[in-house]
Design a protein around this motif. Structure first.
Motif, short mmCIF file in Angstrom:
data_model
loop_
_atom_site.label_atom_id
_atom_site.label_comp_id
_atom_site.label_asym_id
_atom_site.label_seq_id
_atom_site.Cartn_x
_atom_site.Cartn_y
_atom_site.Cartn_z
N GLY A 119 -7.62 5.19 -12.14
CA GLY A 119 -6.15 4.97 -12.22
C GLY A 119 -5.81 4.54 -13.82
N GLY A 175 1.18 3.91 -3.95
CA GLY A 175 0.42 5.09 -4.41
C GLY A 175 1.24 6.37 -3.76
N SER A 205 -8.94 -0.24 0.70
CA SER A 205 -9.08 -1.76 1.04
C SER A 205 -7.75 -2.16 1.78
CB SER A 205 -9.23 -2.57 -0.32
OG SER A 205 -9.42 -3.91 -0.13
N SER A 208 -8.51 -4.69 -5.86
CA SER A 208 -8.63 -3.25 -5.38
C SER A 208 -9.67 -2.64 -6.39
CB SER A 208 -7.53 -2.46 -5.57
OG SER A 208 -6.50 -3.00 -4.44
N ARG A 210 -0.58 -4.76 -7.55
CA ARG A 210 -1.28 -4.92 -6.18
C ARG A 210 -2.75 -5.01 -6.21
NH1 ARG A 210 -2.76 -0.62 -2.57
NH2 ARG A 210 -3.21 0.34 -4.29
N HIS A 258 1.92 -0.81 -8.25
CA HIS A 258 0.80 -0.52 -7.69
C HIS A 258 -0.51 -1.05 -8.30
CE1 HIS A 258 -1.88 2.75 -5.86
NE2 HIS A 258 -2.30 3.22 -6.85
N HIS A 318 -8.43 10.59 -8.02
CA HIS A 318 -8.18 9.30 -7.67
C HIS A 318 -8.19 9.39 -6.18
CE1 HIS A 318 -6.15 5.34 -8.46
NE2 HIS A 318 -5.32 5.83 -7.60
N LEU A 347 -10.90 7.79 -3.68
CA LEU A 347 -10.26 6.66 -2.55
C LEU A 347 -10.86 7.03 -1.36
CD1 LEU A 347 -8.28 4.57 -1.96
CD2 LEU A 347 -6.70 6.34 -1.15
N TRP A 377 0.80 -1.30 -0.10
CA TRP A 377 0.02 0.19 0.10
C TRP A 377 0.82 1.23 -0.01
CZ3 TRP A 377 -2.66 -4.46 0.17
CH2 TRP A 377 -3.74 -4.45 0.10
#
Ligand code: HEM
Length: 431
Positions: free
Chosen positions: A134, A50, A224, A122, A116, A113, A214, A218, A47
């Motif tokens: 994204g 980002g 998440s 995600s 992931r 990212h 973005h 979020l 995480w």
């Protein structure tokens, strides 16, 4: 999401009180990345990427603006001004190497990212909008990087621009006029260089705008986490500051050590030596390759070697290359599994580690290799798997897979039991 236990911002002095009434910027920061933003307590280092992407975006903008002060977008002198930056401008070499390697690092962290996101799904509800923004950012990054590589006006700049704009020529009927319109002529020259410079300067700010959206998107559902189980109670969360400011700060430190190692000791390792030769429209390099971060998609483009019915192979390659990214836009609706995290999806996990990842590695290697055997055949197999993975395997696995039991809550996943969360007022059965 605003949780009832999120800490309330209280101005510390007269000035911040004044600001809070007139323009509550400190409150915004406090609620976005400060102690007022509760975040899952179990976020792993995956995480971190980002925030790292955000750092490299800013670095690219700052170093890019300085480079633009000394660069001239004119085909007669572009190559010379780039060398002038390297040799005469104070710290110019550092700005250029930081910018060129910064682009590579930006792509590395964004690829991590994205992957992931693939592993932990995600992209699934309620985070579809974060994902869609994204993918848009990623497309803009690719356009920006492509145009930036043309600016030093080396051999790869010129021939890369020729090959990529030539792709538009594959579109039936309108292809050639589009290609001429894009370049402002029949081949890359002054007109192309000028518009590429102009757009290369503009697009990072468009990306920055998309990043703001973005992050805004979020903050609606919140992050998440590795379990994919949503926050149920206060014990599932930690305030972003100081916990994740410190964790992100550590990640940034590691990234900077790696980045500086490249900039100071291996500044040209990720570039192509031919770009130190000035562009020459009369001399085609033996082997035209884009920058490494385009290789997987370049391999997909070149995987199509025979015409299919009335569609020429080149057009098939172009459609597949763009399609391979555009299909990410529908990913939230392709993968219907109710479980998010790959940790609890045994079948998905196998296809991810033994299917998608090897296919991407093969595409990466083939994209950087000459268009000859065995690379052509390997890229065809990997391309076939790539599309199969997203369009067929993911939807089917989502239907037939029996997921492993999920922890009741994030707290239970971390501590092994979660009395507080089970009894908590905010407990909800959402996965
Ligand atoms: C300039 C590029 C980008 C920046 C600065 C950026 C920034 C961020 C930040 C700060 C976060 C929260 C921390 C984290 O989860 O790592 C985040 C989350 C997220 N990003 Fe990005 N991002 C970028 C590009 C992308 C791309 C290209 C995609 C996908 C194609 C993407 C998809 C996501 C998703 C789905 C989340 C939510 C993850 C979760 O909570 O599990 N981002 N982004």
């Amino acid at each position: 999401m605003s949780f009832p236990w999120a800490k309330e911002y209280t101005p510390a002095n007269g000035f911040t009180k004044f600001l809070d009434e007139k323009l509550p910027l400190p409150r915004l920061v406090y609620n976005a990345v400060g102690a007022g933003y509760p975040v899952p307590r179990n976020l792993s280092y995956f995480w971190n990427f980002g925030v790292l992407a955000g750092f490299f975006l800013v670095l690219q903008i700052v170093t890019g603006i300085i480079l633009a002060m000394h660069y001239a977008a004119n085909a007669q002198v572009a190559f010379a001004t780039t060398e002038h930056i390297m040799r005469n401008v104070n710290w110019g070499w550092l700005m250029r190497y930081a910018h060129a390697n910064g682009a590579s690092f930006f792509f590395i962290v964004v690829y991590l990212h994205i992957f992931r996101g693939f592993y932990y799904s995600s992209y699934k509800a309620p985070r579809e909008m974060i994902w869609l923004l994204g993918v848009t950012i990623f497309l803009l990054m690719m356009a920006t990087a492509f145009m930036g590589y043309v600016l030093p006006w080396g051999q790869m700049s010129f021939w890369g621009a020729k090959v990529i704009t030539g792709l538009f020529g594959a579109i039936p009927l309108v292809g050639e006029p589009i290609q001429i319109w894009l370049l402002g002529g029949y081949a890359p020259d002054n007109a192309a260089l000028n518009r590429f410079f102009s757009l290369h300067f503009l697009l990072p700010f468009v990306i920055a705008g998309c990043v703001i959206l973005h992050i805004w998107a979020l903050h609606i559902p919140g992050s998440s986490n590795p379990t994919g189980v949503e926050i149920k109670s206060e014990s599932d969360t930690l305030p972003f500051h100081p916990y994740y400011t410190v964790k992100d700060g550590f990640g940034l430190g590691v990234a900077l050590i790696l980045f500086m190692t490249m900039v100071f000791f291996l500044p040209n390792a990720l570039g192509h030596p031919d770009n130190y030769i000035e562009a020459n429209p009369l001399s085609t390099p033996a082997h035209i390759v884009p920058e490494w971060y385009f290789w997987p998609f370049y391999a997909i483009l070149r995987a199509f070697t025979v015409d299919f019915l009335f569609i020429p192979a080149k057009l098939l390659g172009v459609i597949a290359m763009f399609g391979s990214i555009l299909l990410w836009f529908i990913l939230p609706w392709l993968d219907r599994s109710p479980v998010r995290s790959g940790h609890y999806r045994p079948l998905f996990r196998k296809f991810f580690w033994f299917g998608l990842i090897p296919a991407m590695i093969v595409l990466f290697i083939c994209g950087g290799a000459p268009a000859e055997e065995p690379y052509v055949m390997l890229s065809q197999l990997a391309t076939a798997y790539y599309f199969l993975h997203f369009l067929v395997i993911l939807p089917i696995v989502g239907q037939i897979e029996k997921p492993e039991p999920l922890p009741y809550s994030i707290t239970e996943a971390v501590l092994g039991s979660d009395k507080k969360a089970v009894l908590g007022e905010n407990a909800s059965p959402a996965v």
